[in-house]
Design a protein around this motif. Structure first.
Motif, PDB file in Angstrom:
ATOM      1  N   GLN A 190       0.835  -1.201   0.000  1.00 24.91           N
ATOM      2  CA  GLN A 190       0.000   0.000   0.000  1.00 24.91           C
ATOM      3  C   GLN A 190       0.874   1.256   0.000  1.00 24.91           C
ATOM      4  O   GLN A 190       0.612   2.217  -0.749  1.00 24.91           O
ATOM      5  N   ALA A 191       1.914   1.262   0.835  1.00 27.08           N
ATOM      6  CA  ALA A 191       2.770   2.446   0.949  1.00 27.08           C
ATOM      7  C   ALA A 191       3.482   2.747  -0.365  1.00 27.08           C
ATOM      8  O   ALA A 191       3.552   3.907  -0.797  1.00 27.08           O
ATOM      9  N   LEU A 192       4.014   1.703  -1.017  1.00 25.04           N
ATOM     10  CA  LEU A 192       4.727   1.917  -2.278  1.00 25.04           C
ATOM     11  C   LEU A 192       3.757   2.378  -3.366  1.00 25.04           C
ATOM     12  O   LEU A 192       4.078   3.275  -4.157  1.00 25.04           O
ATOM     13  N   TRP A 193       2.577   1.781  -3.425  1.00 25.19           N
ATOM     14  CA  TRP A 193       1.574   2.171  -4.420  1.00 25.19           C
ATOM     15  C   TRP A 193       1.184   3.641  -4.259  1.00 25.19           C
ATOM     16  O   TRP A 193       1.128   4.403  -5.233  1.00 25.19           O
ATOM     17  N   ASP A 194       0.911   4.052  -3.021  1.00 23.82           N
ATOM     18  CA  ASP A 194       0.509   5.440  -2.762  1.00 23.82           C
ATOM     19  C   ASP A 194       1.621   6.408  -3.160  1.00 23.82           C
ATOM     20  O   ASP A 194       1.369   7.464  -3.755  1.00 23.82           O
ATOM     21  N   GLU A 195       2.852   6.049  -2.853  1.00 19.84           N
ATOM     22  CA  GLU A 195       3.970   6.931  -3.186  1.00 19.84           C
ATOM     23  C   GLU A 195       4.175   7.017  -4.696  1.00 19.84           C
ATOM     24  O   GLU A 195       4.491   8.079  -5.237  1.00 19.84           O
ATOM     25  N   LEU A 196       3.955   5.914  -5.386  1.00 18.83           N
ATOM     26  CA  LEU A 196       4.074   5.916  -6.844  1.00 18.83           C
ATOM     27  C   LEU A 196       2.995   6.803  -7.467  1.00 18.83           C
ATOM     28  O   LEU A 196       3.272   7.561  -8.411  1.00 18.83           O
ATOM     29  N   GLN A 197       1.769   6.718  -6.973  1.00 22.53           N
ATOM     30  CA  GLN A 197       0.692   7.540  -7.518  1.00 22.53           C
ATOM     31  C   GLN A 197       0.931   9.023  -7.272  1.00 22.53           C
ATOM     32  O   GLN A 197       0.620   9.869  -8.123  1.00 22.53           O
ATOM     33  N   SER A 198       1.498   9.349  -6.126  1.00 23.58           N
ATOM     34  CA  SER A 198       1.834  10.735  -5.834  1.00 23.58           C
ATOM     35  C   SER A 198       2.955  11.219  -6.756  1.00 23.58           C
ATOM     36  O   SER A 198       2.932  12.356  -7.238  1.00 23.58           O
ATOM     37  N   PHE A 199       3.921  10.345  -7.022  1.00 26.41           N
ATOM     38  CA  PHE A 199       5.053  10.680  -7.873  1.00 26.41           C
ATOM     39  C   PHE A 199       4.626  10.840  -9.335  1.00 26.41           C
ATOM     40  O   PHE A 199       5.201  11.647 -10.081  1.00 26.41           O
ATOM     41  N   ARG A 200       3.607  10.118  -9.749  1.00 27.45           N
ATOM     42  CA  ARG A 200       3.172  10.141 -11.153  1.00 27.45           C
ATOM     43  C   ARG A 200       2.665  11.508 -11.596  1.00 27.45           C
ATOM     44  O   ARG A 200       2.920  11.939 -12.723  1.00 27.45           O
ATOM     45  N   ARG A 201       1.936  12.164 -10.730  1.00 28.16           N
ATOM     46  CA  ARG A 201       1.336  13.448 -11.057  1.00 28.16           C
ATOM     47  C   ARG A 201       0.451  13.319 -12.305  1.00 28.16           C
ATOM     48  O   ARG A 201      -0.498  12.566 -12.291  1.00 28.16           O
ATOM     49  N   LYS A 202       0.777  14.003 -13.414  1.00 28.93           N
ATOM     50  CA  LYS A 202      -0.080  13.962 -14.591  1.00 28.93           C
ATOM     51  C   LYS A 202       0.540  13.192 -15.749  1.00 28.93           C
ATOM     52  O   LYS A 202       0.175  13.398 -16.911  1.00 28.93           O
ATOM     53  N   ALA A 203       1.464  12.298 -15.457  1.00 28.81           N
ATOM     54  CA  ALA A 203       2.137  11.541 -16.514  1.00 28.81           C
ATOM     55  C   ALA A 203       1.138  10.664 -17.259  1.00 28.81           C
ATOM     56  O   ALA A 203       0.214  10.101 -16.668  1.00 28.81           O
ATOM     57  N   SER A 204       1.316  10.539 -18.570  1.00 26.60           N
ATOM     58  CA  SER A 204       0.420   9.726 -19.391  1.00 26.60           C
ATOM     59  C   SER A 204       0.682   8.241 -19.177  1.00 26.60           C
ATOM     60  O   SER A 204       1.712   7.842 -18.610  1.00 26.60           O
ATOM     61  N   ALA A 205      -0.235   7.417 -19.653  1.00 30.80           N
ATOM     62  CA  ALA A 205      -0.111   5.968 -19.487  1.00 30.80           C
ATOM     63  C   ALA A 205       1.129   5.414 -20.175  1.00 30.80           C
ATOM     64  O   ALA A 205       1.705   4.418 -19.720  1.00 30.80           O
TER      65      ALA A 205
END
Length: 293
Positions: A190-205
């Motif tokens: 959960q922690a790694l997933w949340d941090e990745l989503q925060s890091f992604r910002r508006k990056a495309s798929a």
């Protein structure tokens, strides 16, 4: 010697119309990662130079054995000899599988045994945490966590795009494309997933998960430099590489009771015997402890 992908390829192209050694080598390299292809090309070129460009159909077992002995005499390390000889044996095995070569003359030649150094390349849990905590850059810190928590190879991480990460019951999972065209799905914490989503910002798929300043995928060389700098910052001795985090993942997971087949699946090992090496590298007990004091 051959991967599952190569076995399938060989069955399709058995009794192939390959007419030249170059065509065979090209078919053998098909499906491998760019890094592996370049490494194998160099290894095979070295062998062909040694046998003075003799056609592969004329190669004898004595040629392969002499190649191994010559590298020993020239002072190459055991790991270098094993890598080059493995490439030659794999090519000759594939050549026989597809019907280009009548006999696999490399099969009787054994790879030289190397001194087992796996235990030297496993970090302690505290060293891993320190390595990550002292990294000042967000991207690099997250990348170090990703390497450790997923146990993936550097080349596997470098090719990831955001579309390869999917939500999963409050957390997420990542699809990893590994050696031999094998694909595996790994659950993320959960922690790694949340941090990745925060890091992604508006990056495309289709954007790289870990990108350079130019927005392109990081190269394995970039990642290795980042890991070495992080190890130096954390005061960890040795020639630390990104692969040490993969070793550490396997060892720590097994020590904490993870089933060996689960670790095998997560890391993408072809055989559970490979995963089992980590049990021997860091044993939990020793008969020495039962001797009289």
């Amino acid at each position: 010697m051959l991967t599952h992908y190569q076995e399938a390829l060989a069955s399709v192209f058995r009794l192939t119309d390959c007419q030249t050694d170059d065509e065979l080598i090209g078919l053998w390299l098909h499906g491998k990662s760019p890094h592996t292809r370049e490494a194998y090309k160099r290894d095979i070129a070295y062998f062909l130079a040694f046998i003075e460009s003799k056609p592969l159909i004329q190669v004898k077992m004595e040629d392969v054995a002499a190649f191994s002995e010559a590298m020993v005499c020239q002072g190459y390390t055991i790991s270098s000899i094993r890598r080059r000889l493995y490439a030659v044996k794999s090519l000759l095995s594939f050549g026989q599988k597809v019907g280009y070569l009548l006999v696999n003359v490399g099969k009787p030649v054994d790879l030289p045994k190397d001194r087992e150094t796996l235990a030297e390349r496993i970090l302690s849990e505290s060293e891993v945490l320190k390595l990550i905590a002292l990294e000042p850059k967000e991207r690099n810190r997250l990348m170090l966590r990703f390497l450790y928590e997923t146990g993936c190879r550097v080349s596997e991480m470098c090719q990831l795009k955001w579309k390869h990460l999917k939500p999963r019951e409050g957390s997420g999972q990542v699809t990893i494309f590994g050696k031999g065209s094998q694909t595996r799905n790994v659950l993320l914490t959960q922690a790694l997933w949340d941090e990745l989503q925060s890091f992604r910002r508006k990056a495309s798929a289709n954007a790289p998960v870990f990108h350079s300043k130019s927005g392109r995928h990081l190269s394995p060389r970039n990642v290795w430099d980042i890991v070495k700098a992080a190890a130096k910052r954390a005061g960890i001795e040795g020639n630390v590489s990104a692969h040490w985090l993969r070793h550490s993942h396997a060892s720590h997971a097994l020590e904490r009771g993870a089933p060996i087949h689960l670790v095998q699946a997560t890391l993408g090992h072809a055989s559970v015997a490979t995963t089992g090496m980590y049990l021997h590298a860091r044993p939990q007990d020793s008969s020495a402890r039962y001797l009289p004091r």
